[in-house]
Write a protein that holds these residues in place. Sequence first.
Motif, mmCIF file in Angstrom:
data_model
loop_
_atom_site.group_PDB
_atom_site.id
_atom_site.type_symbol
_atom_site.label_atom_id
_atom_site.label_comp_id
_atom_site.label_asym_id
_atom_site.label_seq_id
_atom_site.Cartn_x
_atom_site.Cartn_y
_atom_site.Cartn_z
ATOM 1 N N GLY A 193 0.787 -1.221 0.000
ATOM 2 C CA GLY A 193 0.000 0.000 0.000
ATOM 3 C C GLY A 193 0.821 1.273 0.000
ATOM 4 N N PRO A 194 0.128 2.410 -0.035
ATOM 5 C CA PRO A 194 0.813 3.699 -0.080
ATOM 6 C C PRO A 194 1.548 4.004 1.215
ATOM 7 C CG PRO A 194 -1.552 4.020 0.205
ATOM 8 C CD PRO A 194 -1.348 2.570 -0.065
ATOM 9 N N VAL A 353 -4.914 -4.450 0.387
ATOM 10 C CA VAL A 353 -4.917 -3.058 -0.033
ATOM 11 C C VAL A 353 -5.418 -2.936 -1.470
ATOM 12 C CG1 VAL A 353 -3.578 -0.950 -0.253
ATOM 13 C CG2 VAL A 353 -3.047 -2.559 1.575
ATOM 14 N N ARG A 354 -4.930 -3.767 -2.381
ATOM 15 C CA ARG A 354 -5.451 -3.769 -3.751
ATOM 16 C C ARG A 354 -6.956 -4.045 -3.745
ATOM 17 N NH1 ARG A 354 -3.841 -4.523 -9.117
ATOM 18 N NH2 ARG A 354 -1.640 -4.537 -8.502
ATOM 19 N N ARG A 386 -3.771 11.137 -3.409
ATOM 20 C CA ARG A 386 -3.832 10.475 -4.717
ATOM 21 C C ARG A 386 -4.954 9.461 -4.821
ATOM 22 N NH1 ARG A 386 2.361 8.676 -5.378
ATOM 23 N NH2 ARG A 386 1.899 8.077 -3.233
ATOM 24 N N VAL A 387 -5.193 8.701 -3.759
ATOM 25 C CA VAL A 387 -6.259 7.698 -3.829
ATOM 26 C C VAL A 387 -7.589 8.375 -4.138
ATOM 27 C CG1 VAL A 387 -7.627 6.070 -2.463
ATOM 28 C CG2 VAL A 387 -5.121 5.975 -2.383
ATOM 29 N N ALA A 403 0.509 3.970 -8.593
ATOM 30 C CA ALA A 403 0.966 5.314 -8.237
ATOM 31 C C ALA A 403 1.855 5.338 -7.004
ATOM 32 C CB ALA A 403 -0.243 6.234 -8.033
ATOM 33 N N TRP A 404 1.790 4.320 -6.156
ATOM 34 C CA TRP A 404 2.585 4.354 -4.918
ATOM 35 C C TRP A 404 3.780 3.405 -4.931
ATOM 36 C CZ3 TRP A 404 -2.703 2.598 -3.434
ATOM 37 C CH2 TRP A 404 -2.827 1.205 -3.337
ATOM 38 N N GLN A 405 4.045 2.751 -6.038
ATOM 39 C CA GLN A 405 5.051 1.692 -6.034
ATOM 40 C C GLN A 405 6.463 2.198 -5.749
ATOM 41 O OE1 GLN A 405 4.342 -1.562 -5.961
ATOM 42 N NE2 GLN A 405 2.208 -0.830 -5.931
#
Length: 422
Positions: A193-194, A353-354, A386-387, A403-405
């Motif tokens: 997760g972020p 989270v996904r 962002r989410v 976006a958070w990878q």
Amino acid sequence: MTLSRRGVLAAGGAIGALAAAAAGPGTAAAAGRGHGAGRGGVRTGFDRLAADGYRMLAGEKVGIVTNPTGITSDVRHIVDVMHPDDRVNLTAVFGPEHGFRGTAQAGGSEGRYDDPATGLPVYDTYLKSGQALADIFTASGVDTVVFDIQDAGARFYTYIWTLYDCMEAAALAGKRFVVLDRPNPVTGRAALGPVLDRAFASFVGRREISQAHGMTVAELALLFNSEFLADRPVELDVVKMSGWRRGDFFDATGLPWVPPSPNMPTPETALVYSGTCLFEGTLLSEGRGTTRPFELLGAEGVDHRWAAAANALELPGVAFREAYFTPTFSKFQGKTVGGVQVHVQDREVFDPVRTGIGLLVTAKRTWSGFGWRPDNAIDRLSGNTRVRTMIDAGAGTDEVVGAWQADLAAFRKTRREYLLYR
């Protein structure tokens, strides 16, 4: 002083020797090297501390930060065990959110009182930090503050920030700090997760860790002390578990489960929590007021289309059932709402989270009433804007997760330095 992982392990002394003995040939810990439900053989940090006669606390006035999860394998509370034992001088208890004995709901605590069972003074730590909390430690007269609380594995579960706040306050007050470790109930395999943007720091996320951290409380304490409290670290010791492996779910430990908060009734709740708790930041019910909080999600006007859209994502290890329920409190109290029930079918591949992001994306696409809480609590829960903004702009699950990878990869690299178990 700042203690490295090696320093903490070496400082264990008799505790370290005890671990080696406990894992020797023929013991339950040694026999249970594999995985699977009921493997057992896990000894918590408290179990090992007590078996060693509390030697690392000898000659000190001790205060303990704990709640109903601070139990032995035979379900006695550790405060009730320590209080009459002449080998340890327990003089105070510090209660977190929900309280030491667990009488308060979410967002509540028990206040200052004397515990009827032991006569010990109980101090309230909830929403206290910095010098105000340091003053409580000073007023209590303790030399060492001990922490023993079962975590749920998610950044927004407040006990890890009670840990952080108490470490910071103990340093300010000149107190030693000891963390007694317990399992991460959803394994310690991976961070997911972020990563929190510090601009959104709150009590559901003080510092820059990922949404599902994949660490134990002792490992987090080491990370906090070196990465976030380095300017004024606390004198820190941790007591490891024995017999726990990073791939162990809670049912493999042989330990009894006590709900760490009123809406975390089972280890299965913890399994989904780091994803579906994001629904606290929406207008939908996250299942509070039902027997399946965070597994049941819904709102008035939601129908079968949400479950169908969520299943069409083919998320790994999970399926969604059209469900209807009536919360007894919280959102939609007393009203029948429609939504989904989350059914984890293969926890080995399930990504909470996904899954949470996929459910947010499909809820917005299938329910015209979808919206965020007006206070944008979703930004504090996810640790960023962002989410919310990407979902509002029509982004799909893969795009939001992607976006958070980069931030997550950086946190994973840092996290590796503080892992105590294989």
